[in-house]
Design a protein around this motif. Structure first.
Motif, PDB file in Angstrom:
ATOM      1  N   LEU A 285      19.823  93.668  38.214  1.00 56.07           N
ATOM      2  CA  LEU A 285      20.584  92.422  38.287  1.00 56.07           C
ATOM      3  C   LEU A 285      22.040  92.672  38.654  1.00 56.07           C
ATOM      4  O   LEU A 285      22.641  91.889  39.385  1.00 56.07           O
ATOM      5  CB  LEU A 285      20.501  91.676  36.960  1.00 56.07           C
ATOM      6  N   ALA A 286      22.616  93.747  38.136  1.00 57.86           N
ATOM      7  CA  ALA A 286      23.996  94.077  38.501  1.00 57.86           C
ATOM      8  C   ALA A 286      24.085  94.383  39.993  1.00 57.86           C
ATOM      9  O   ALA A 286      25.029  93.969  40.678  1.00 57.86           O
ATOM     10  CB  ALA A 286      24.485  95.268  37.681  1.00 57.86           C
ATOM     11  N   ARG A 287      23.102  95.099  40.491  1.00 55.98           N
ATOM     12  CA  ARG A 287      23.052  95.389  41.926  1.00 55.98           C
ATOM     13  C   ARG A 287      22.888  94.100  42.728  1.00 55.98           C
ATOM     14  O   ARG A 287      23.522  93.904  43.773  1.00 55.98           O
ATOM     15  CB  ARG A 287      21.900  96.332  42.233  1.00 55.98           C
ATOM     16  N   GLY A 288      22.014  93.217  42.244  1.00 60.59           N
ATOM     17  CA  GLY A 288      21.781  91.963  42.936  1.00 60.59           C
ATOM     18  C   GLY A 288      23.037  91.109  42.997  1.00 60.59           C
ATOM     19  O   GLY A 288      23.351  90.515  44.037  1.00 60.59           O
ATOM     20  N   HIS A 289      23.756  91.042  41.883  1.00 62.08           N
ATOM     21  CA  HIS A 289      24.998  90.262  41.869  1.00 62.08           C
ATOM     22  C   HIS A 289      25.997  90.807  42.879  1.00 62.08           C
ATOM     23  O   HIS A 289      26.592  90.048  43.653  1.00 62.08           O
ATOM     24  CB  HIS A 289      25.615  90.281  40.476  1.00 62.08           C
TER      25      HIS A 289
END
Length: 475
Positions: free
Chosen positions: A210-214
């Motif tokens: 999710l951090a990568r996606g953000h």
């Protein structure tokens, strides 16, 4: 009346029924409908809001009637998101009779990397829903041949992220196949690809999906919005990527490594217009650099000014000459002089300076230390941008923008005389700060936050939300 269609009334019954059939009985139409979810998901990851979360929840878990009733509102919300960022959409050109499928497709920004970005975001969401992501903490550096229990988790994670072809579930020894995967992972995160697993490599290995996606969604939105406003040709320097591109007719005609400012002397995010090129520039040392860097060196070595070919002037413009001892003494306390380095191969600006007017005294230039471009982390300057392929950039200016080509050509073998050249037109230059993108090989690239710009914990807004506990989008 069928309770599943209880919301249909009067003359709208046939239209809603046809819409229902087109959406839910046709696999192709359903696939196109998912494009709306993808676009909304990208926006939510980039800029989390309660409204977008509610829309995603409806698309994910709402009843058929709730989903159908929300379509128009979601389409308008998606369109408004891009309008606010001045990104053109074909949605705004559709006629009133356009189908829902046509509308969904028309809400996608018309940029080459959109599909690759949303596909990668789909994968990251899938990883967040199916994989645990515990922190990897080996307690020290890991090198080829080392043994450690974290090796199998590192191997699995590289496989999940696409940097390894396969992984051995029971392997605890750091072998060559894993080392090659680590190098690929390091390279696409802007790290030195040395296969040594240290703090920086672990930082990126431990970033959750999710951090990568953000980060990817945020950077894509910023890049798409910014790029839609650019007139061509232009120069663009991506600061954390240490990279410059020259774009002409929508094609990258030159790409180069660059050196940018240190964390405490940052290269600013800004834009300007290159109006002149200076051949064999002099360098007037800025007061801050003079005080913090140069004066301590003069105090240590009174011959420093002579060795580096600096001239010293008073504020009336008169040349000041002193003995080495006198310069050492003058370097302590107030220094009422202007220090200028003569042109030449030793000059800190190198062979060329690309000047554009700004209040921060920032410009692009050459360097006498080309070995610095071999470093992966190139936040090394005092704020200006140094260009590795500076000669190729100068050649492009000479072909298209230099007015006096005769003098330009005549002075190419002269390294001692400073000459300013005017241009037939200015060239826009843009200094940006984008930390993630999908490259031309469809590989997701990430870069360190060298200036600590992304310090806000956006993941606290999206990390625990219910919309990511079940499937958000159709695979």
């Amino acid at each position: 009346m069928n309770s599943g269609l209880g919301f249909v009334r009067g003359y709208k019954c046939v239209a809603w029924l046809l819409l229902f059939i087109s959406l839910f009985l046709s696999a192709n139409a359903r696939s196109e409908f998912d494009n709306l979810t993808q676009n909304l998901l990208l926006q939510y990851l980039a800029e989390p809001t309660l409204e977008r979360e509610q829309y995603l929840t409806t698309l994910q878990a709402g009843t058929i009637s709730e989903q159908l009733e929300s379509v128009d509102m979601i389409q308008l919300s998606v369109a408004d998101f891009w309008r606010q960022k001045n990104v053109p959409l074909s949605f705004d050109k559709l006629n009133s009779g356009a189908s829902i499928v046509e509308k969904n497709i028309s809400l996608e920004p018309e940029v080459d990397d959109y599909l690759w970005v949303v596909n990668y975001l789909r994968k990251l969401i899938w990883l967040s829903q199916t994989q645990s992501w515990p922190a990897i903490e080996p307690g020290g550096l890991l090198r080829l041949g080392d043994g450690h229990q974290s090796i199998k988790l590192i191997s699995q994670r590289l496989w999940l992220l696409g940097d390894a072809i396969e992984y051995a579930a029971d392997e605890v020894v750091y072998k060559e196949d894993l080392a090659q995967s680590v190098k690929r992972f390091q390279a696409r995160h802007g790290l030195t690809p040395d296969s040594v697993i240290g703090p920086k490599t672990l930082f990126w290995l431990n970033q959750t999906p999710l951090a990568r996606g953000h980060l990817l969604a945020k950077s894509f939105v910023e890049k798409t919005a910014y790029s839609s406003q650019l007139s061509q040709p232009y120069l663009l320097i991506n600061i954390p990527a240490f990279n410059m591109v020259l774009v002409e007719d929508n094609q990258v005609v030159l790409q180069s490594k660059v050196i940018v400012g240190k964390s405490y002397r940052q290269t600013p995010v800004m834009q300007g217009n290159i109006s002149n090129i200076v051949l064999n520039p002099t360098w007037t040392v800025p007061r801050q650099i003079l005080r913090k860097d140069v004066l301590p060196l003069i105090h240590k070595d009174g011959h420093y000014l002579a060795k580096k070919k600096f001239d010293v002037f008073d504020y009336e413009g008169h040349l000041v000459e002193k003995s080495a001892q006198q310069w050492q003494e003058a370097a302590v306390g107030r220094f009422p002089y202007r220090v200028v380095q003569r042109p030449g191969t030793f000059n800190s600006l190198g062979r060329y300076k690309f000047h554009f007017k700004n209040d921060l005294d920032v410009y692009l230039h050459d360097t006498p230390n080309p070995e610095l471009y071999r470093q992966s982390q190139r936040a090394l300057s005092s704020g200006c941008v140094r260009i590795e392929k500076v000669q190729l950039l100068a050649d492009w200016f000479a072909r298209y923008l230099i007015i006096d080509k005769r003098i330009w050509n005549r002075m190419q073998l002269n390294y001692d005389k400073t000459q300013w050249f005017a241009l037939s037109a200015t060239l826009p230059v843009h200094l940006v700060y984008w930390r993630a993108w999908v490259d031309d090989e469809h590989v997701a690239q990430y870069r360190d936050d060298i200036y600590d710009v992304d310090s806000v914990d956006v993941m606290s807004l999206i990390g625990q939300h219910a919309i990511f506990t079940d499937k958000v989008i159709t695979q």
